[in-house]
Design a protein around this motif. Structure first.
Motif, short mmCIF file in Angstrom:
data_model
loop_
_atom_site.label_atom_id
_atom_site.label_comp_id
_atom_site.label_asym_id
_atom_site.label_seq_id
_atom_site.Cartn_x
_atom_site.Cartn_y
_atom_site.Cartn_z
N ASN A 27 0.83 -1.21 0.00
CA ASN A 27 0.00 0.00 0.00
C ASN A 27 0.86 1.26 0.00
O ASN A 27 0.60 2.20 -0.76
N VAL A 31 1.26 4.74 -2.82
CA VAL A 31 0.59 5.95 -2.35
C VAL A 31 0.41 6.95 -3.48
O VAL A 31 -0.65 7.54 -3.64
N LYS A 43 -5.97 0.35 -5.36
CA LYS A 43 -6.88 0.46 -4.21
C LYS A 43 -6.19 -0.13 -2.99
O LYS A 43 -5.58 -1.20 -3.06
N ALA A 44 -6.29 0.57 -1.88
CA ALA A 44 -5.69 0.11 -0.63
C ALA A 44 -6.26 -1.25 -0.25
O ALA A 44 -7.44 -1.52 -0.41
N GLN A 46 -6.51 -4.44 2.70
CA GLN A 46 -6.45 -4.78 4.12
C GLN A 46 -6.67 -6.28 4.26
O GLN A 46 -7.42 -6.87 3.48
N GLU A 69 -10.31 -4.94 -0.65
CA GLU A 69 -9.87 -3.68 -1.25
C GLU A 69 -10.81 -2.58 -0.79
O GLU A 69 -12.02 -2.77 -0.69
N SER A 70 -10.25 -1.42 -0.53
CA SER A 70 -11.05 -0.27 -0.11
C SER A 70 -11.90 0.23 -1.27
O SER A 70 -11.45 0.27 -2.42
N SER A 94 -4.21 6.74 -6.35
CA SER A 94 -4.66 5.65 -5.47
C SER A 94 -5.40 6.23 -4.26
O SER A 94 -5.27 7.41 -3.94
N VAL A 96 -4.89 5.25 -1.20
CA VAL A 96 -4.10 4.90 -0.02
C VAL A 96 -3.82 6.16 0.80
O VAL A 96 -3.37 7.17 0.27
N GLU A 101 -1.68 4.09 6.87
CA GLU A 101 -0.82 2.95 6.60
C GLU A 101 0.39 2.92 7.53
O GLU A 101 0.83 1.84 7.95
#
Length: 134
Positions: A27, A31, A43-44, A46, A69-70, A94, A96, A101
């Motif tokens: 991530n 950025v 996409k960020a 998690q 994905e966010s 992105s 992010v 993060e």
């Protein structure tokens, strides 16, 4: 729960936190990424953790059950001279958040360190127990 189960529980947590650190690194590396050739920006991501049984006793560890994905929209910047600009002159970056993060990275790193410490303490206790029998 036996003393040996502690190693399984902490080992599963160390593995999960290691994977979390890899996702955070990915991530952070993206950025400032802009939309790729497919028009989609990075996409960020998690990790999703899940409890896992660690054998016949009541010990429970953790495992990574998936990656999400966010859905937050990426940052759009008006820059018509950019090669990746769309028809309106916007470049999609992105989604992010570098600050989030970094906090996530610190949290994962601390969790990793704590579980290493748990394993070291359990090892020391087992060695002391063996020394008592001598």
């Amino acid at each position: 729960m036996s003393m040996f189960s502690i190693f399984n529980v902490s080992g599963s947590a160390i593995s999960a936190q290691s994977q979390r650190l890899n996702v955070v690194a990915s991530n952070l590396a993206n950025v400032e990424a802009v939309a790729g050739p497919d028009g989609q920006a990075y996409k960020a991501r998690q990790l999703v953790f899940q409890t896992e049984n660690m054998g016949a006793d009541t010990a429970a560890g953790v495992r990574v059950s998936g990656v999400t994905e966010s859905n937050v929209a990426g940052r759009r910047v008006h820059d018509p001279s950019h090669p990746s600009a769309d028809a309106q002159g916007y470049v999609t970056h992105s989604n992010v958040n570098a600050v989030e993060e970094m906090v996530n990275m610190i949290s994962a790193s601390r969790s990793y360190q704590n579980n290493v410490e748990v394993m070291n303490t359990a090892k020391t206790l087992l060695l002391k127990t063996l020394q008592m029998g001598q």
